[in-house]
Scaffold this motif. Structure first.
Motif, PDB file in Angstrom:
ATOM      1  N   LEU A 230      -8.802 -40.019  -0.789  1.00 11.90           N
ATOM      2  CA  LEU A 230      -7.899 -41.163  -0.930  1.00 11.90           C
ATOM      3  C   LEU A 230      -6.878 -41.211   0.204  1.00 11.90           C
ATOM      4  CD1 LEU A 230      -7.278 -40.992  -4.783  1.00 11.90           C
ATOM      5  CD2 LEU A 230      -8.375 -42.883  -3.573  1.00 11.90           C
ATOM      6  N   THR A 231      -6.308 -40.063   0.531  1.00 17.93           N
ATOM      7  CA  THR A 231      -5.260 -40.060   1.553  1.00 17.93           C
ATOM      8  C   THR A 231      -5.827 -40.201   2.962  1.00 17.93           C
ATOM      9  OG1 THR A 231      -5.209 -37.651   1.281  1.00 17.93           O
ATOM     10  CG2 THR A 231      -3.443 -38.905   0.260  1.00 17.93           C
ATOM     11  N   LEU A 232      -7.040 -39.727   3.186  1.00 12.05           N
ATOM     12  CA  LEU A 232      -7.669 -39.967   4.490  1.00 12.05           C
ATOM     13  C   LEU A 232      -7.951 -41.451   4.688  1.00 12.05           C
ATOM     14  CD1 LEU A 232     -10.041 -36.890   4.550  1.00 12.05           C
ATOM     15  CD2 LEU A 232      -8.339 -37.402   6.323  1.00 12.05           C
ATOM     16  N   ASP A 233      -8.391 -42.119   3.632  1.00  5.17           N
ATOM     17  CA  ASP A 233      -8.548 -43.572   3.719  1.00  5.17           C
ATOM     18  C   ASP A 233      -7.206 -44.244   3.985  1.00  5.17           C
ATOM     19  OD1 ASP A 233     -11.299 -43.730   3.373  1.00  5.17           O
ATOM     20  OD2 ASP A 233     -11.177 -43.935   1.195  1.00  5.17           O
ATOM     21  N   PHE A 234      -6.165 -43.760   3.326  1.00  2.00           N
ATOM     22  CA  PHE A 234      -4.818 -44.294   3.515  1.00  2.00           C
ATOM     23  C   PHE A 234      -4.350 -44.071   4.953  1.00  2.00           C
ATOM     24  CE2 PHE A 234      -0.275 -44.122   1.479  1.00  2.00           C
ATOM     25  CZ  PHE A 234       0.028 -45.354   2.056  1.00  2.00           C
ATOM     26  N   LEU A 235      -4.651 -42.895   5.501  1.00  5.75           N
ATOM     27  CA  LEU A 235      -4.265 -42.604   6.883  1.00  5.75           C
ATOM     28  C   LEU A 235      -4.969 -43.545   7.852  1.00  5.75           C
ATOM     29  CD1 LEU A 235      -2.593 -40.852   8.772  1.00  5.75           C
ATOM     30  CD2 LEU A 235      -4.429 -39.160   8.753  1.00  5.75           C
ATOM     31  N   CYS A 236      -6.229 -43.852   7.568  1.00  3.23           N
ATOM     32  CA  CYS A 236      -6.931 -44.848   8.388  1.00  3.23           C
ATOM     33  C   CYS A 236      -6.149 -46.157   8.425  1.00  3.23           C
ATOM     34  CB  CYS A 236      -8.331 -45.104   7.836  1.00  3.23           C
ATOM     35  SG  CYS A 236      -9.529 -43.800   8.160  1.00  3.23           S
TER      36      CYS A 236
END
Length: 496
Positions: free
Chosen positions: A335-341
């Motif tokens: 979830l947070t990697l998608d958010f970082l994107c």
């Protein structure tokens, strides 16, 4: 050379940044050694007095959990596990991320809940300190049960299998063992599973991207400041009063950073400016600030993760418990990697809009920022390039974390896809670097076209250094060379 003691305290993104900057060696702390040995002894004693099935220790894996494995085959079971799960494909993982994977795996094992032998953890430390980097591939992990395939490749050289990078050469594990006078390890019960279960592939990518995010967030403010001055913008949107009444931390910090960059500029204090500037200039504190706040939140998630035990099962000697649970599931990271994107892509999106405005032939600047426009196309196509990269980032922002697929015959029926989120996040990072390099190229060209008026001392210092690697564009030339030099400059110039 400095030494970092693994297991001596919390590992943070900034501590990792320091470890990398100082090229520190690793050493297991005394507490970590004691925890590792205690846990291993507990499991050995448990197995010698108990024949009940314990998942992954004396049973098969995944769907094969019901298959009991006899005690004389437990070592072979762990050996086979590494071989069968080393199923990666695609491009090789960058070496700097492999090195992070080693660090994070050592950190996770140091807590003494994985029942690995001390010799195994020490060999991973030896890999790190000797610059022995296992060859790992980007494709193969579902992000649960952990990063099985990538971590299997990380662990293969421990048993004399697979390949490694060493002194810029790719060699077999048997060759590195010979060079280092190492004997291949014979894995004991549970060890193979402890090595390949975990989130260190996702975590290493995330830490690497967060380190880049810190750098690019600062550069986004720097390039925006140059663009603001070059486009003859107003200082009003960066005065503190507006931000105090909407006090998001990132917004406040960005407005302060922009004001700092522009302090002492002749251009910013000019009279006769337009009443309002386009959003891509005026709303920099709000947009950049939102990304800053997002990055800080994402960093907090990753710092929890890299100080966690993420293999399965978990062993608790003090409680006489072996618990098969799900700490390997990468959903918090996915979830947070998608958010970082998203956070990074937005920095690139607004940057490209500033580039577009700068080449538009308005506010006293020539079309495409070149003399004799028409004969020369100037920086016209730099905006095309930035726009294409921005669009690629939009495509990469399609979330991986909402996807799942059934594996292991239905036993592993919901996965995080965090590994795919991780690899595409790195692509977004690299794309943002290129977009900012193009804005830097464009903004500095526009600024020089404002001569003899000058920007702030801080911006002029940066510009003077930049002109040592990228000269003013008098007439058409190959711009790919300038973009490449701008990227190199972003990676070499130290912002205050």
């Amino acid at each position: 050379m400095t030494i970092y003691e693994v297991g001596s305290g919390q590992l943070t993104v900034n501590v990792i940044k320091e470890i990398i900057a100082k090229n520190s060696s690793l050493k297991l702390s005394n507490d970590a050694v004691a925890r590792i040995e205690k846990c291993r002894k507990y499991l050995d004693d448990k197995l010698s007095n108990n024949e009940d099935p314990i998942y992954g220790i004396n049973t098969g894996f995944g769907y094969l959990q019901h298959v009991k494995v006899e005690s004389e085959n437990l070592t072979q079971l762990q050996h086979n596990l590494l071989l069968s799960h080393a199923c990666g494909t695609g491009q090789e993982v960058p070496k700097e991320i492999v090195k992070l994977m080693l660090l994070l795996k050592i950190q996770s094992l140091s807590y003494g809940h994985s029942a690995v032998a001390l010799t195994t953890v020490q060999r991973l430390v030896d890999f790190y300190n000797s610059g022995v980097l296992p060859v790992i591939f980007t494709q193969g992990s579902l992000g649960a049960s952990g990063d099985l395939a990538p971590l299997a490749h990380l662990a293969l050289p421990l048993i004399g299998e697979g390949e490694v990078w060493y002194e810029n050469q790719k060699i077999s594990a048997s060759e590195i063992n010979e060079k280092q006078n190492w004997a291949p390890l014979t894995l004991q019960s549970k060890e193979g599973l402890a090595l390949i279960n975990g989130t260190q592939f996702m975590s290493a990518y995330g830490v690497h991207c967060l380190l880049k995010a810190q750098q690019f967030s600062a550069w986004a403010d720097a390039t925006a400041s140059i663009s603001i001055d070059a486009f003859d913008c107003r200082i009003d949107p960066f005065l503190p009063q507006s931000h105090i009444i909407r006090p998001h931390k990132g917004q406040l910090n960005t407005a302060s950073a922009i004001s700092n960059w522009l302090t002492g500029s002749e251009l910013i204090s000019r009279k006769g400016k337009q009443t309002q500037d386009p959003y891509s200039f005026r709303c920099v504190p709000q947009v950049h600030g939102a990304s800053k706040d997002s990055i800080n939140y994402i960093q907090s998630v990753f710092e929890t993760e890299i100080n966690s035990v993420t293999d399965n099962p978990n062993v608790f000697p003090d409680d006489d418990l072996i618990i098969s649970a799900g700490n390997f599931h990468g959903q918090p990271l996915a979830l947070t990697l998608d958010f970082l994107c998203l956070a990074l892509a937005e920095l690139g999106s607004i940057s490209e809009r500033r580039t577009y405005q700068l080449i538009s032939g308005t506010r006293g600047l020539p079309p495409f920022l070149v003399k004799k426009a028409g004969l020369n196309s100037g920086l016209m196509i730099t905006q095309y390039t930035a726009a294409s990269i921005v669009s690629e980032n939009k495509q990469l922002c399609s979330p991986a974390s909402v996807d799942s697929i059934v594996s292991s015959n239905g036993q592993e029926d919901h996965v995080s896809m965090g590994a795919n989120a991780a690899t595409k996040c790195l692509r977004v990072c690299d794309n943002l670097e290129r977009i900012l390099a193009i804005e830097l190229l464009t903004a500095t060209q526009a600024l020089d076209l404002r001569r003899p008026e000058k920007s702030s001392p801080k911006i002029e210092t940066l510009l003077n250094s930049y002109r040592e690697v990228v000269s003013f564009n008098e007439a058409d030339r190959i711009l790919a060379t300038d973009i490449k030099a701008s990227i190199a400059f972003i990676n070499s110039y130290k912002l205050d």
